[in-house]
Design a protein around this motif. Structure first.
Motif, PDB file in Angstrom:
ATOM      1  N   GLN A 246       0.823  -1.208   0.000  1.00  0.00           N
ATOM      2  CA  GLN A 246       0.000   0.000   0.000  1.00  0.00           C
ATOM      3  C   GLN A 246       0.861   1.264   0.000  1.00  0.00           C
ATOM      4  OE1 GLN A 246      -2.698  -0.288   3.295  1.00  0.00           O
ATOM      5  NE2 GLN A 246      -3.857  -1.997   2.421  1.00  0.00           N
ATOM      6  N   ILE A 247       1.975   1.208   0.738  1.00  0.00           N
ATOM      7  CA  ILE A 247       2.884   2.365   0.733  1.00  0.00           C
ATOM      8  C   ILE A 247       3.475   2.578  -0.655  1.00  0.00           C
ATOM      9  CG2 ILE A 247       5.068   3.227   1.656  1.00  0.00           C
ATOM     10  CD1 ILE A 247       4.385   1.839   4.287  1.00  0.00           C
ATOM     11  N   ALA A 248       3.900   1.458  -1.302  1.00  0.00           N
ATOM     12  CA  ALA A 248       4.465   1.569  -2.656  1.00  0.00           C
ATOM     13  C   ALA A 248       3.424   2.099  -3.634  1.00  0.00           C
ATOM     14  CB  ALA A 248       4.985   0.208  -3.111  1.00  0.00           C
ATOM     15  N   GLN A 249       2.180   1.623  -3.523  1.00  0.00           N
ATOM     16  CA  GLN A 249       1.120   2.109  -4.405  1.00  0.00           C
ATOM     17  C   GLN A 249       0.866   3.603  -4.178  1.00  0.00           C
ATOM     18  OE1 GLN A 249      -2.203  -0.460  -3.586  1.00  0.00           O
ATOM     19  NE2 GLN A 249      -1.504  -2.061  -4.984  1.00  0.00           N
ATOM     20  N   ALA A 250       0.895   4.005  -2.938  1.00  0.00           N
ATOM     21  CA  ALA A 250       0.680   5.424  -2.645  1.00  0.00           C
ATOM     22  C   ALA A 250       1.794   6.278  -3.234  1.00  0.00           C
ATOM     23  CB  ALA A 250       0.582   5.629  -1.132  1.00  0.00           C
ATOM     24  N   LYS A 251       3.040   5.802  -3.101  1.00  0.00           N
ATOM     25  CA  LYS A 251       4.159   6.557  -3.671  1.00  0.00           C
ATOM     26  C   LYS A 251       4.083   6.601  -5.188  1.00  0.00           C
ATOM     27  CE  LYS A 251       7.447   5.844   0.105  1.00  0.00           C
ATOM     28  NZ  LYS A 251       8.768   5.278   0.499  1.00  0.00           N
ATOM     29  N   ALA A 252       3.703   5.455  -5.829  1.00  0.00           N
ATOM     30  CA  ALA A 252       3.569   5.433  -7.287  1.00  0.00           C
ATOM     31  C   ALA A 252       2.460   6.380  -7.744  1.00  0.00           C
ATOM     32  CB  ALA A 252       3.278   4.009  -7.761  1.00  0.00           C
ATOM     33  N   GLU A 253       1.364   6.398  -7.015  1.00  0.00           N
ATOM     34  CA  GLU A 253       0.271   7.308  -7.350  1.00  0.00           C
ATOM     35  C   GLU A 253       0.715   8.759  -7.197  1.00  0.00           C
ATOM     36  OE1 GLU A 253      -3.496   8.375  -8.616  1.00  0.00           O
ATOM     37  OE2 GLU A 253      -2.513   6.401  -8.600  1.00  0.00           O
ATOM     38  N   GLU A 254       1.544   9.006  -6.190  1.00  0.00           N
ATOM     39  CA  GLU A 254       2.060  10.358  -6.005  1.00  0.00           C
ATOM     40  C   GLU A 254       2.951  10.764  -7.181  1.00  0.00           C
ATOM     41  OE1 GLU A 254       4.713  12.894  -2.743  1.00  0.00           O
ATOM     42  OE2 GLU A 254       4.312  10.745  -2.466  1.00  0.00           O
ATOM     43  N   ARG A 255       3.833   9.834  -7.610  1.00  0.00           N
ATOM     44  CA  ARG A 255       4.704  10.136  -8.749  1.00  0.00           C
ATOM     45  C   ARG A 255       3.889  10.339 -10.027  1.00  0.00           C
ATOM     46  NH1 ARG A 255       7.962   6.110  -6.230  1.00  0.00           N
ATOM     47  NH2 ARG A 255       7.111   4.550  -7.660  1.00  0.00           N
ATOM     48  N   ARG A 256       2.849   9.501 -10.221  1.00  0.00           N
ATOM     49  CA  ARG A 256       2.002   9.648 -11.410  1.00  0.00           C
ATOM     50  C   ARG A 256       1.295  11.002 -11.407  1.00  0.00           C
ATOM     51  NH1 ARG A 256      -2.910   9.381 -13.331  1.00  0.00           N
ATOM     52  NH2 ARG A 256      -3.778   9.271 -11.242  1.00  0.00           N
ATOM     53  N   ALA A 257       0.788  11.383 -10.251  1.00  0.00           N
ATOM     54  CA  ALA A 257       0.109  12.676 -10.161  1.00  0.00           C
ATOM     55  C   ALA A 257       1.081  13.825 -10.459  1.00  0.00           C
ATOM     56  CB  ALA A 257      -0.497  12.837  -8.761  1.00  0.00           C
ATOM     57  N   MET A 258       2.327  13.686  -9.957  1.00  0.00           N
ATOM     58  CA  MET A 258       3.318  14.725 -10.240  1.00  0.00           C
ATOM     59  C   MET A 258       3.651  14.778 -11.733  1.00  0.00           C
ATOM     60  SD  MET A 258       5.885  14.267  -6.962  1.00  0.00           S
ATOM     61  CE  MET A 258       6.994  15.537  -7.578  1.00  0.00           C
ATOM     62  N   ALA A 259       3.723  13.580 -12.382  1.00  0.00           N
ATOM     63  CA  ALA A 259       4.014  13.551 -13.821  1.00  0.00           C
ATOM     64  C   ALA A 259       2.884  14.182 -14.621  1.00  0.00           C
ATOM     65  CB  ALA A 259       4.247  12.108 -14.275  1.00  0.00           C
ATOM     66  N   VAL A 260       1.634  13.857 -14.228  1.00  0.00           N
ATOM     67  CA  VAL A 260       0.486  14.448 -14.931  1.00  0.00           C
ATOM     68  C   VAL A 260       0.480  15.966 -14.759  1.00  0.00           C
ATOM     69  CG1 VAL A 260      -2.031  14.580 -14.939  1.00  0.00           C
ATOM     70  CG2 VAL A 260      -0.907  12.355 -14.817  1.00  0.00           C
ATOM     71  N   ALA A 261       0.794  16.405 -13.539  1.00  0.00           N
ATOM     72  CA  ALA A 261       0.833  17.846 -13.295  1.00  0.00           C
ATOM     73  C   ALA A 261       1.935  18.516 -14.122  1.00  0.00           C
ATOM     74  CB  ALA A 261       1.058  18.104 -11.801  1.00  0.00           C
ATOM     75  N   HIS A 262       3.092  17.842 -14.219  1.00  0.00           N
ATOM     76  CA  HIS A 262       4.185  18.400 -15.022  1.00  0.00           C
ATOM     77  C   HIS A 262       3.809  18.455 -16.503  1.00  0.00           C
ATOM     78  CE1 HIS A 262       8.293  19.449 -16.030  1.00  0.00           C
ATOM     79  NE2 HIS A 262       8.340  18.452 -16.917  1.00  0.00           N
ATOM     80  N   GLU A 263       3.128  17.375 -16.964  1.00  0.00           N
ATOM     81  CA  GLU A 263       2.691  17.355 -18.369  1.00  0.00           C
ATOM     82  C   GLU A 263       1.706  18.481 -18.649  1.00  0.00           C
ATOM     83  OE1 GLU A 263       0.512  14.277 -21.514  1.00  0.00           O
ATOM     84  OE2 GLU A 263       0.879  13.712 -19.419  1.00  0.00           O
ATOM     85  N   GLN A 264       0.777  18.664 -17.747  1.00  0.00           N
ATOM     86  CA  GLN A 264      -0.191  19.740 -17.929  1.00  0.00           C
ATOM     87  C   GLN A 264       0.502  21.102 -17.922  1.00  0.00           C
ATOM     88  OE1 GLN A 264      -3.377  19.419 -18.644  1.00  0.00           O
ATOM     89  NE2 GLN A 264      -3.309  17.173 -18.519  1.00  0.00           N
ATOM     90  N   GLU A 265       1.494  21.221 -17.070  1.00  0.00           N
ATOM     91  CA  GLU A 265       2.236  22.482 -17.025  1.00  0.00           C
ATOM     92  C   GLU A 265       2.971  22.738 -18.332  1.00  0.00           C
ATOM     93  OE1 GLU A 265       5.689  24.637 -14.247  1.00  0.00           O
ATOM     94  OE2 GLU A 265       5.000  22.577 -13.827  1.00  0.00           O
ATOM     95  N   MET A 266       3.595  21.668 -18.899  1.00  0.00           N
ATOM     96  CA  MET A 266       4.310  21.829 -20.174  1.00  0.00           C
ATOM     97  C   MET A 266       3.334  22.159 -21.297  1.00  0.00           C
ATOM     98  SD  MET A 266       7.402  21.602 -19.376  1.00  0.00           S
ATOM     99  CE  MET A 266       8.075  21.624 -21.039  1.00  0.00           C
ATOM    100  N   LYS A 267       2.176  21.502 -21.311  1.00  0.00           N
ATOM    101  CA  LYS A 267       1.178  21.798 -22.340  1.00  0.00           C
ATOM    102  C   LYS A 267       0.731  23.249 -22.251  1.00  0.00           C
ATOM    103  CE  LYS A 267      -0.768  17.179 -23.013  1.00  0.00           C
ATOM    104  NZ  LYS A 267      -1.996  16.328 -22.878  1.00  0.00           N
ATOM    105  N   ALA A 268       0.572  23.700 -20.998  1.00  0.00           N
ATOM    106  CA  ALA A 268       0.166  25.095 -20.823  1.00  0.00           C
ATOM    107  C   ALA A 268       1.233  26.040 -21.365  1.00  0.00           C
ATOM    108  CB  ALA A 268      -0.100  25.371 -19.345  1.00  0.00           C
ATOM    109  N   LYS A 269       2.502  25.701 -21.125  1.00  0.00           N
ATOM    110  CA  LYS A 269       3.583  26.537 -21.645  1.00  0.00           C
ATOM    111  C   LYS A 269       3.612  26.532 -23.172  1.00  0.00           C
ATOM    112  CE  LYS A 269       6.676  26.244 -17.665  1.00  0.00           C
ATOM    113  NZ  LYS A 269       7.997  25.826 -17.166  1.00  0.00           N
ATOM    114  N   VAL A 270       3.382  25.329 -23.796  1.00  0.00           N
ATOM    115  CA  VAL A 270       3.365  25.236 -25.253  1.00  0.00           C
ATOM    116  C   VAL A 270       2.230  26.079 -25.824  1.00  0.00           C
ATOM    117  CG1 VAL A 270       2.981  23.670 -27.196  1.00  0.00           C
ATOM    118  CG2 VAL A 270       4.521  23.008 -25.348  1.00  0.00           C
ATOM    119  N   GLN A 271       1.063  25.983 -25.215  1.00  0.00           N
ATOM    120  CA  GLN A 271      -0.074  26.781 -25.674  1.00  0.00           C
ATOM    121  C   GLN A 271       0.221  28.274 -25.568  1.00  0.00           C
ATOM    122  OE1 GLN A 271      -2.775  25.729 -27.181  1.00  0.00           O
ATOM    123  NE2 GLN A 271      -2.237  23.557 -26.972  1.00  0.00           N
ATOM    124  N   GLU A 272       0.902  28.595 -24.458  1.00  0.00           N
ATOM    125  CA  GLU A 272       1.254  30.005 -24.275  1.00  0.00           C
ATOM    126  C   GLU A 272       2.215  30.470 -25.374  1.00  0.00           C
ATOM    127  OE1 GLU A 272       3.191  32.912 -20.818  1.00  0.00           O
ATOM    128  OE2 GLU A 272       2.971  30.737 -20.495  1.00  0.00           O
TER     129      GLU A 272
END
Length: 331
Positions: A246-272
């Motif tokens: 469960q701890i490993a799953q929580a950490k993986a979910e945290e990393r995935r959320a950070m990656a999605v947030a980074h991707e969204q941030e990059m997309k926002a920069k590209v659009q800008e």
């Protein structure tokens, strides 16, 4: 006149009867006679004094007669003082008689102290003669191999008269025996060692001196039943593995959320950036018009610019594949 004399006589007789009834009720003459017949000298005034002190004379005299018949030398003052202190005189005398018959050294003062301490002194004397068996509840312990062992013991105890005042009771004995069972099983490498030699528990617990500071003396500890319980070690490992997962799953979910947030941030920069390019391209015709108007750019320069754009578009159309051009035409 004769009628008056008869009435006076009747009244006198009634008064005498009432006075005698009150006298015999207040003064226990029959109890005094019983004491004399038993060889116990108790004065009438002593019995009347007990009445005045709100002490029932029979609760003092009858135990005194019982004690004198058993050869125990007691006085009314001792028994009465113990009664006034809230003690049970009859039980103390019975305990003294039982102790004398069993050849147990027990004086009146110690017996009275035990009784006032809230313990049953007669039961204590009886336990000194006839030991009592206390059965412990089922005690669960885990060996080093992770297997649970359930044990139940029978403890044979004898009352220690000298330690009854201030000594711990049966609950302490049961708690200490349970602790000894847990310690013995917990120090065993394999649970089979306990199953093969249950007397190992008895010897270990007896050697600890568990009766120290208690009102009893432990004579023996016998293991009545030993059973195998759950594999607690395996269950603990399973629970630990599940927790780690469960701890490993929580950490993986945290990393995935950070990656999605980074991707969204990059997309926002590209659009800008695209928006800035579009904005810059929109300003090109205005700049050309301003250059032509101010004479900074000639007509031939503008024509050459248009030719360059046409050549560029033509080269781009040549570089497209048929599928892509077909797709563009569909669009």
């Amino acid at each position: 006149m004769p009628g008056v004399i008869e009435l006076t006589t009747i009244l006198m007789v009634a008064v005498i009867i009432i006075v005698l009834a009150i006298f015999f009720t207040f003064v226990p003459v029959m109890l005094w006679i019983s004491a004399l017949a038993s060889g116990v000298r108790v004065g009438i005034l002593t019995l009347v004094g007990m009445r005045l002190r709100r002490v029932v004379p029979s609760r003092i005299v009858n135990p005194l007669i019982k004690a004198r018949k058993a050869g125990i030398d007691l006085t009314t003052n001792q028994l009465e003082s113990h009664h006034l202190a809230g003690g049970n005189v009859d039980r103390v005398v019975d305990a003294l008689i039982a102790a004398q018959r069993a050849d147990i050294p027990l004086g009146f003062e110690r017996a009275a102290a035990i009784d006032l301490a809230g313990r049953d002194v007669l039961q204590a004397v009886q336990m000194s003669v006839n030991p009592k068996v206390i059965e412990t509840p089922v005690v669960s312990a885990m060996a080093m191999d992770g297997i649970e062992v359930k044990a139940r013991a029978r403890v044979t105890v004898r009352a220690n008269i000298d330690r009854l005042v201030g000594g711990a009771g049966e609950e302490t004995i049961l708690a200490r025996v349970g602790e000894g069972i847990v310690t013995t099983v917990g120090s065993s490498v394999h649970h089979k060692d306990v199953l093969e030699n249950p007397d190992k528990i008895s010897q270990t617990v007896l050697n600890k001196g568990l009766d120290a500071g208690t009102a009893f003396e432990i004579l023996s500890i016998d293991i009545a039943d030993v059973d195998v319980g759950k594999n607690i070690g395996a269950k603990l490992q399973t629970d630990q593995a599940e927790a780690d997962k469960q701890i490993a799953q929580a950490k993986a979910e945290e990393r995935r959320a950070m990656a999605v947030a980074h991707e969204q941030e990059m997309k926002a920069k590209v659009q800008e950036m695209k928006a800035k390019v579009v904005e810059a391209e929109a300003e090109v015709p205005l700049a050309l018009a301003d250059a032509l108007r101010n004479g900074k750019m000639g007509v031939m320069d503008y024509v050459n610019y248009q030719n360059i754009l046409a050549d560029t578009n033509m080269r781009q159309s040549f570089g497209q594949t048929p599928d892509s051009s077909h797709g563009d035409r569909k669009k």
